[in-house]
Scaffold this motif. Sequence first.
Motif, PDB file in Angstrom:
ATOM      1  N   ARG A 242       6.250   3.672  -3.085  1.00  0.00           N
ATOM      2  CA  ARG A 242       5.029   3.665  -2.257  1.00  0.00           C
ATOM      3  C   ARG A 242       4.838   4.981  -1.505  1.00  0.00           C
ATOM      4  NH1 ARG A 242       6.460  -1.537   1.024  1.00  0.00           N
ATOM      5  NH2 ARG A 242       8.523  -0.661   0.553  1.00  0.00           N
TER       6      ARG A 242
ATOM      7  N   ASP B  66      -3.528   4.755   1.922  1.00  0.00           N
ATOM      8  CA  ASP B  66      -3.935   3.910   3.044  1.00  0.00           C
ATOM      9  C   ASP B  66      -3.172   4.195   4.334  1.00  0.00           C
ATOM     10  OD1 ASP B  66      -5.844   2.440   1.613  1.00  0.00           O
ATOM     11  OD2 ASP B  66      -4.334   1.037   0.870  1.00  0.00           O
TER      12      ASP B  66
ATOM     13  N   THR C 143       0.828  -1.204   0.000  1.00  0.00           N
ATOM     14  CA  THR C 143       0.000   0.000   0.000  1.00  0.00           C
ATOM     15  C   THR C 143       0.864   1.255   0.000  1.00  0.00           C
ATOM     16  OG1 THR C 143      -0.158  -0.033   2.424  1.00  0.00           O
ATOM     17  CG2 THR C 143      -1.881  -1.190   1.177  1.00  0.00           C
TER      18      THR C 143
END
Length: 220
Positions: free
Chosen positions: A81, A153, A55
């Motif tokens: 990320r 997230d 995520t």
Amino acid sequence: MKPKRIILIRHAESIGNVDMAVYSKIPDYALELTEKGREQARRAGKAVSAVIGTTRVKAYVSPWKRTRQTFQLMSESLKERLVDSSEDPLLREQDWGYFSSVEELLRINREREAYGQFYYRVPRGESGADVYQRMCLFLDSLNRDFTRPEFPDNALIVTHGMALRVFLCRFFKYSVEYFETIDNPDNGEIFVIEQNSFGHYVLRTPLRFQPYRDKFEMAV
């Protein structure tokens, strides 16, 4: 949409954590990491990478040098990320004045422990309550960011010892008395706040408690 996780970290070991004398000649905001601290930061980056998996994450960083260096070394493990990062002065550490001698710092700390960390205001500096007010402003800004549909997230917050404890105090609405019993996080220590199955945020990292400190330990 709220992120699944909020991850907080205290900066890795700085020269001020191993030699109090540097506070008399180097501004607090300019203190750098030690070599041990650089390794701690790299390990923290790997730990956060393992927590978030595939995520994405947005980072908020105190502008002080040791926190920026910690984040820069952590980001080596986060790579693509890491979708965004920003410095926020609200995340800076409690102000302990400027160019204080070791003797002065020890005296201040004795008074602070006797009076209570939250309400004691460091001469020419701040109290824990002052830091709390800053964290209220930071959380207002953070919550506005959370409403953006593109928010990832995970939110990563790279800050300092007192600031991290005060953030938890404000976020979870701890009492002042409870706050006073929470021990300072270690350098490079990570705290994970995560949504449970009911959508409520819970602290996954156990707190350590120490009702009274019998030795000097600056929270910066």
